[in-house]
Design a protein around this motif. Structure first.
Motif, PDB file in Angstrom:
ATOM      1  N   THR A   8      45.094  50.359  41.027  1.00  0.00           N
ATOM      2  CA  THR A   8      43.747  49.565  41.239  1.00  0.00           C
ATOM      3  C   THR A   8      42.663  50.391  41.473  1.00  0.00           C
ATOM      4  O   THR A   8      41.613  50.550  40.781  1.00  0.00           O
ATOM      5  CB  THR A   8      44.160  48.472  41.932  1.00  0.00           C
ATOM      6  OG1 THR A   8      45.220  47.728  41.712  1.00  0.00           O
ATOM      7  CG2 THR A   8      42.864  47.547  41.813  1.00  0.00           C
ATOM      8  N   THR A  66      39.242  45.719  47.766  1.00  0.00           N
ATOM      9  CA  THR A  66      39.721  45.320  46.361  1.00  0.00           C
ATOM     10  C   THR A  66      38.629  44.024  46.055  1.00  0.00           C
ATOM     11  O   THR A  66      38.289  43.924  45.107  1.00  0.00           O
ATOM     12  CB  THR A  66      41.332  45.031  46.374  1.00  0.00           C
ATOM     13  OG1 THR A  66      41.700  46.063  46.860  1.00  0.00           O
ATOM     14  CG2 THR A  66      41.615  44.912  45.046  1.00  0.00           C
ATOM     15  N   THR A  67      38.921  43.144  47.200  1.00  0.00           N
ATOM     16  CA  THR A  67      38.047  42.012  46.784  1.00  0.00           C
ATOM     17  C   THR A  67      36.520  41.959  46.579  1.00  0.00           C
ATOM     18  O   THR A  67      36.034  41.506  45.673  1.00  0.00           O
ATOM     19  CB  THR A  67      38.408  40.894  48.022  1.00  0.00           C
ATOM     20  OG1 THR A  67      39.630  40.640  48.270  1.00  0.00           O
ATOM     21  CG2 THR A  67      37.765  39.415  47.694  1.00  0.00           C
ATOM     22  N   THR A  69      39.667  41.083  35.073  1.00  0.00           N
ATOM     23  CA  THR A  69      40.663  41.763  36.275  1.00  0.00           C
ATOM     24  C   THR A  69      39.946  41.288  37.460  1.00  0.00           C
ATOM     25  O   THR A  69      40.751  40.865  38.424  1.00  0.00           O
ATOM     26  CB  THR A  69      40.575  43.071  35.847  1.00  0.00           C
ATOM     27  OG1 THR A  69      41.273  43.564  34.903  1.00  0.00           O
ATOM     28  CG2 THR A  69      41.271  43.882  37.178  1.00  0.00           C
ATOM     29  N   SER A  70      38.734  41.231  37.477  1.00  0.00           N
ATOM     30  CA  SER A  70      37.839  41.048  38.966  1.00  0.00           C
ATOM     31  C   SER A  70      38.031  39.311  39.077  1.00  0.00           C
ATOM     32  O   SER A  70      38.581  39.302  40.426  1.00  0.00           O
ATOM     33  CB  SER A  70      36.598  41.176  38.766  1.00  0.00           C
ATOM     34  OG  SER A  70      36.440  42.634  38.330  1.00  0.00           O
ATOM     35  N   ILE A  77      46.348  43.081  36.553  1.00  0.00           N
ATOM     36  CA  ILE A  77      44.959  43.440  37.205  1.00  0.00           C
ATOM     37  C   ILE A  77      45.108  45.035  37.031  1.00  0.00           C
ATOM     38  O   ILE A  77      44.029  45.722  36.990  1.00  0.00           O
ATOM     39  CB  ILE A  77      45.260  43.092  38.969  1.00  0.00           C
ATOM     40  CG1 ILE A  77      44.667  41.743  38.917  1.00  0.00           C
ATOM     41  CG2 ILE A  77      44.222  43.953  39.530  1.00  0.00           C
ATOM     42  CD1 ILE A  77      44.894  41.302  40.382  1.00  0.00           C
ATOM     43  N   GLY A 102      35.910  43.505  43.288  1.00  0.00           N
ATOM     44  CA  GLY A 102      35.915  42.633  42.163  1.00  0.00           C
ATOM     45  C   GLY A 102      34.732  41.580  42.061  1.00  0.00           C
ATOM     46  O   GLY A 102      34.166  41.432  40.902  1.00  0.00           O
ATOM     47  N   VAL A 108      41.560  39.524  40.668  1.00  0.00           N
ATOM     48  CA  VAL A 108      41.463  39.706  42.013  1.00  0.00           C
ATOM     49  C   VAL A 108      41.102  38.556  42.891  1.00  0.00           C
ATOM     50  O   VAL A 108      41.609  38.157  44.132  1.00  0.00           O
ATOM     51  CB  VAL A 108      40.642  41.018  42.206  1.00  0.00           C
ATOM     52  CG1 VAL A 108      40.368  41.304  43.575  1.00  0.00           C
ATOM     53  CG2 VAL A 108      41.298  42.139  41.701  1.00  0.00           C
TER      54      VAL A 108
END
Lengths: 210, 309, 664
Positions: free
Chosen positions: C99, C184-185, C218-219, C272, C188, C222
């Motif tokens: 990721t 990660t969040t 992908t975002s 993802i 996204g 997420v």
């Protein structure tokens, strides 16, 4: 090429026209940022409430288990009234700042802060009563009860810090009719925290009675 | 030991059905892979130099035909076959079927025959040709019951009881192994299913139901005294003696088993001695502490355990 | 004036406005510049380098595991160490390599492909990187203390509970992933806001590159998939540390709840990882087929559909746990349906190549190799959608083979292909073709030799996650082959790395557009200047740099203040659907606050792990106060009084001088 440019300029003029009339032209990246943040938070609450029902319906025997009584309703309903109504002054504050009424902005924010803080106070007093009966490590019901309400309570507390931050900025004269986006974003988060509580009320307090 | 526990040499009804499914899926996969490989080869064969712009055109018909329509037809067929097999592999509602309870432990298998009232470990005897129902539970963490040649696997989930069934088509010894990671010795948590003719199975049942034979004298008798006096008895049960511990496997008929320590070592006097004196060097992390026995005591104990058939 | 190609477009724009714009986009130097930068390109490269370091570490772990499994009853490592190796290998490859590596591509490329100058929230972007780096440090350093996660990357309860794993291993796991989840969040959300609001004028939704679509889908995934994982990890930590009973069966908790929450995250997570990688392929294939991608609307729909359907297939990881048949038939059907959008993408690339003329450059070779191995991973993926076959082969080495074909074949191949493709843009250097060919063929051979035999070992009944196996079960030869393959693969990856490092020192300088690419990033210098584009182009088609009008716009729009934004550190905001210009947005300057905020979080999580709750609160306070410092509304130089300045535009779409401040 010049023909194309001319056409494009004309087209742009047509497109641009509506933007002139409405001052805040479109949504900002920050608006989308807050929307997506609230979405992911909403998913988090959806999962935690789904976990509650998953465990409830896979539990054999009475619910709540382990001789714990059904939750009382009076205090949670008062808390609900406080929290849901706190969205009102928040809406007012948001409206006020967009119209340049910074005095009303501060009033609205302060009232929201007061209602939210009272909600947290009542939640604390409810915890005091509940702790005499069961703890979070008693069984999975205790874990779910304190876990879900505590998680939401944390969100209320964060929301209150955000409001306090906004009040301080408002007192320093940082907001005006032309500069108010932070108020809108804080309001967005606060309405979300209020709305989620309604689902928690249903799940924790009302659904065991169904 | 034994032959490869291969899903492709099935000896049970369920495994045979899945092996058939595999060959179907494998065939389709080969066709798909070859198709793509041929297209790729063709594309590479007519490659060109940089700087040339090729014709356009959307290519939508090609993509929709090859990427949606054809796969949809093949997949619908495959799904239907899968559903048929799924239905046929459902747990049958035969009230007369033999029920065996399997309890997973870190890292061995407790095997109970409730109708006959005895408990054994790591070896499951079944009558060839009859349906056997297995009731699976665990005493600690999740495990998974898998005998590749006989049936599809089913997990042992903490706090739940799962059911599965198997029916061996031929006599034989079929190796099974825990398939759900369960900690340090997950790799050494095997067992064996022994399918035998009905008569042989019945006599095995009767033998297992009996308590351990009392040794007449000599080394085995001394070994029994060692067993009862040492810490063995605190963890293991040998029915008919004072050893009644519940922590480790039931040893009442341990002498008749093919393997020790859940398939980790063969059941020979040498391995047994090594296991008793220091099982941690063979299967690190298992629950049995080293037993510092005098050489004479150890020999007697091995002799005694060997008589428990 | 008519502009011939992307390089010409770049030069025209730089000549017209480069100096004016560059004044407002200074580059920080030295240690201070290194810590305070918010430039998406530096952050993107940083993500990729850090992820590559984690890939190397997790790869070494895999090599040790393969060495242990060379022969039966191997004694290279103890079972306890082996369990930490395979758990950390999986966790690291999924969370700390795949990721972040793809988000690194996204960070670097998204603003360039969209024709803007930075991400929507540059400081948040920098913060996200620091959190990722800190979380990786947190996770990997546990190996030094012997407390690395040891219950698998899936960490099933009750094994991962306090009773069966009393040491810190699983606290490292749950806290490490919660820590990383913040990054990660945030990334996204940042990608979504950037793609919605900062596209160059004219880049309507039907002109957005497939790579951007993939990253945006992908975002969104997420945003929806990470919460169940975060929730599960929070509950696991509470269970382990504070005695709650969420997953404890004796306390009424449920062991399967963990599995549901984990896979509700876990299966979308496969996509993802894979979707942005497929996006890379969708960028490479048209360039080297000399034509636009085939069936663009279909492949975009397929990408979006994959994102949606992926939330309905998680139970196929649980077909053996004893669920009702009806539930299994539903999830089996969903798992079958999701292969169709994947098939669409495969045939879209094949169609592009068939209708075009393939140029066999190194990046294209990786894309072709990817298609072959991804199809092999795909057909075994369909097999797992068929319930009885899944029940037979799940948790066997067949699964290990399958998902390495999907994840190594489906993500690492495109990633390496993408690195070769964009290397000139990333570094300004070109790579050696010969070395690139060696790198591909070694990796391709090593990969297949490593993972193909695992199919067979699995069919022969070998379960996964075993630290060793007994001889004479028919598995010996296949394991030996796999180990040999692993070393070959390692050699191939070393060659790849050396090729890139050599190019970094000795490679020839790269022109702006070495491959004749179709998307906007090739109309910048290699590597791009801090401001990316001196003139924001107007986009007239899906393949802007193969389009005369878009090329010309680099020159023509240099007369429009709205497109030049030379009055400050500004980017242009456009509408979500039609990308019509709205306002200039002032972007934040370099700042150390993101670094400090991430450092506060590192202190908080480390203290939480070690049980120092007061220190944890202090760390959280550092984080909180830096956040407030960061978000405090400031008056900036150049913005008169308020943050927003709204001069009356002169019409014609070029409302020059209008701008607003950024919020994050």
């Amino acid at each position: 090429m010049s023909v194309t440019r001319g056409q494009r300029a004309a087209a742009s003029k047509r497109r641009a026209a509506p933007h002139r009339r409405v001052p805040p032209s479109g949504r900002t990246p920050a608006w989308w940022g807050m929307v997506m943040f609230v979405t992911t938070e909403g998913m988090l609450f959806a999962c935690v409430l789904a976990s509650y029902f998953y465990i409830r319906f896979s539990t054999r025997g009475p619910w709540p288990p382990g001789g714990i009584e059904n939750p009382e309703l009076t205090k949670p309903l008062v808390m609900t009234a406080l929290l849901v109504s706190s969205s009102g002054p928040m809406l007012w504050a948001d409206w006020a700042v967009r119209h340049g009424r910074t005095g009303q902005l501060k009033g609205g924010l302060a009232l929201t802060l007061l209602l939210g803080a009272t909600f947290l106070g009542l939640q604390g007093s409810e915890y005091m009563e509940k702790f005499k009966k069961f703890s979070w490590s008693e069984n999975v019901y205790g874990s779910l009860f304190y876990g879900i309400t505590g998680f939401h309570g944390t969100h209320v507390a964060v929301g209150l810090v955000m409001i306090l931050f906004t009040i301080v900025a408002a007192l320093r004269g940082k907001f005006s009719a032309k500069r108010h986006e932070r108020v809108r974003l804080v309001a967005f988060y606060w309405h979300f925290v209020d709305a989620v509580w309604v689902f928690i009320l249903f799940t924790i307090y009302l659904s065991p009675k169904l | 030991g034994g032959a490869a526990p291969s899903t492709l040499s099935p000896a049970g009804v369920g495994a045979r059905r899945v092996a058939g499914l595999w060959w179907l899926l494998f065939g389709i996969s080969v066709v798909v892979a070859v198709l793509v490989a041929v297209l790729l080869a063709w594309v590479m064969a007519r490659r060109t130099r940089a700087g040339v712009h090729a014709r356009t055109g959307s290519g939508r018909a090609f993509v929709v035909t090859m990427g949606v329509v054809l796969p949809a037809i093949v997949l619908a067929f495959v799904y239907a076959v899968g559903l048929r097999d799924l239905r046929d592999l459902a747990v049958p509602r035969d009230p007369h079927a033999l029920v065996i309870e399997v309890v997973g432990h870190q890292w061995w298998w407790e095997v109970r025959y409730p109708a006959s009232g005895f408990v054994t470990a790591n070896e499951i005897h079944v009558p060839t040709g009859s349906t056997v129902r297995l009731r699976l539970s665990t005493a600690d963490v999740n495990h998974s019951f898998w005998v590749p040649q006989l049936a599809v696997k089913t997990d042992l989930i903490a706090g739940r009881v799962n059911e599965m069934w198997l029916r061996a088509e031929h006599d034989g010894v079929y190796r099974g192994q825990c398939a759900e990671y369960c900690g340090l010795q997950h790799g050494h948590m095997a067992f064996h299913v022994i399918a035998q003719p009905a008569a042989e199975f019945a006599s095995w049942l009767a033998g297992q139901a009996r308590p351990a034979a009392v040794p007449a004298g000599g080394a085995p008798a001394r070994g029994l005294r060692v067993l009862e006096a040492s810490s063995c008895a605190a963890c293991h049960t040998v029915r008919g003696t004072r050893a009644d511990g519940k922590v480790g496997p039931d040893l009442t008929h341990v002498g008749g088993r093919r393997f020790l320590a859940a398939g980790a070592i063969p059941n020979t006097p040498g391995y047994l001695g090594g296991w008793i004196s220091d099982s941690q060097s063979i299967k690190p992390g298992n629950a049995m502490p080293p037993q510092p026995l005098a050489p004479e005591d150890l020999r007697s104990l091995i002799a005694y355990l060997g008589t428990l058939r | 004036m008519s502009i011939a190609d992307a390089a010409g477009a770049y030069r025209a724009a730089e000549e017209a406005a480069g100096e004016r714009v560059a004044r407002h986009w200074p580059e920080g130097h030295g240690l201070r510049g290194w810590i305070t930068t918010v430039d998406h390109k530096r952050i993107g490269r940083r993500y990729m380098v850090t992820a590559a370091v984690f890939f190397t570490l997790a790869g070494i772990e895999a090599l040790v595991m393969r060495t242990q499994l060379t022969l039966p009853e191997g004694k290279v490592v103890s079972p306890g160490v082996y369990d930490q190796l395979f758990s950390l290998h999986g966790t690291a490859m999924i969370f700390f390599f795949a990721t972040p590596m793809l988000f690194g591509f996204g960070n670097f490329l998204l603003p360039l492909m969209l024709g803007t100058r930075d991400m929507a929230f540059p400081r948040f972007n920098a913060f996200g990187y620091w959190v990722f780096a800190a979380a990786g440090l947190f996770m990997f350093s546990s190996l030094l203390f012997g407390v690395a996660p040891n219950a698998g990357w899936f960490a099933y309860v009750p094994l991962s509970g306090a009773r069966y794993t009393p040491d810190l291993n699983l606290d490292v796991y749950s806290l490490g992933l919660l820590f990383l989840g913040i990054s990660t969040t945030g990334s996204g959300i940042n990608f979504i806001a950037t793609a919605l609001k900062l596209r160059a004028p004219g880049m309507t939704l039907s002109r957005v590159p497939v790579f951007v679509w993939a990253l945006v889908v992908t975002s969104f995934m997420v945003v929806f998939a990470l919460p169940p994982l975060n929730l599960a990890n929070a509950m696991l930590f509470l269970d382990r540390r504070f005695g709650t009973k969420f997953f404890v069966p004796t306390g009424g908790g449920d062991a399967l709840l963990w599995q549901h929450l984990f896979w509700l995250f876990g299966h979308p997570d496969v996509y993802i990882i894979v979707l942005p990688a497929l996006g890379i392929v969708s960028a490479i294939v048209p360039t080297f087929s000399r034509r636009p991608i085939a069936a663009y609307p279909v492949i975009v729909l397929a990408t979006v559909a994959t994102g949606i359907i992926s939330f309905g297939v998680w139970v196929h990881h649980m077909f053996a746990v004893g669920l009702p048949q009806l539930a299994m038939t539903f999830f089996s059907a969903a798992s079958i349906v999701i292969t169709i959008p994947a098939g669409i993408q495969i045939f879209s690339w094949l169609g592009t190549m068939l209708l075009g003329r393939v140029v066999l450059a190194v990046p294209m070779l990786w894309a072709l190799g990817f298609i072959l191995v991804f199809v092999l991973g795909g057909v075994t993926g369909v097999m797992f959608a068929i319930v009885p076959f899944d029940q037979q082969s799940t948790d066997s080495y067949f699964v290990v083979a399958h998902f390495h074909y999907v994840l190594f074949g489906g993500a690492v191949f495109p990633i390496i292909g993408g690195v070769f493709y964009w290397w000139p843009k990333f570094t300004g250097r070109t790579t050696s073709v010969r070395a690139g060919l060696w790198s591909f063929w070694l990796v391709f051979a090593g990969f297949n030799l490593t993972f193909f035999p695992m199919h067979i070992a699995g069919l022969l009944g070998m379960p996964r996650r075993v630290y060793t196996f007994s001889p004479g079960l028919g598995w010996d030869a296949w394991n030996l082959l796999s180990t040999a393959g692993a070393y070959l693969l390692a050699v191939g990856l070393l060659v790849t790395l050396s090729t890139l490092l050599y190019s970094l020192r000795r490679g020839a300088p790269a022109p702006p557009d070495p491959w004749g690419g179709e998307t906007l990033e090739w109309a910048t210098a290699s590597p791009p200047p801090t401001h990316d584009f001196a003139v924001i182009p107007t986009v007239y088609s899906l393949h802007p740099l193969w389009d005369q009008r878009t090329l010309d716009s680099f020159h023509e729009e240099s007369r429009s203040p709205l497109h030049v934004q030379a009055d400050g550190h500004d980017v242009l905001r456009t509408t979500e659907l039609d990308a019509e210009p709205q306002l200039g947005v002032e972007m934040p300057e370099d700042t150390p606050v993101p670094f400090v905020a991430a450092f506060g979080l590192l202190i908080a999580f480390t203290s939480l792990l070690l049980g120092g709750y007061l220190a944890a609160i202090a760390g959280a306070a550092v984080f909180g106060f830096s956040l407030m410092w960061w978000l405090w509304p400031r008056d900036r130089p150049g913005s008169s009084g308020g943050g927003e300045r709204r001069g009356e535009g002169e019409g014609g779409g070029s409302a020059g001088g209008e701008r607003e401040e950024a919020s994050a």
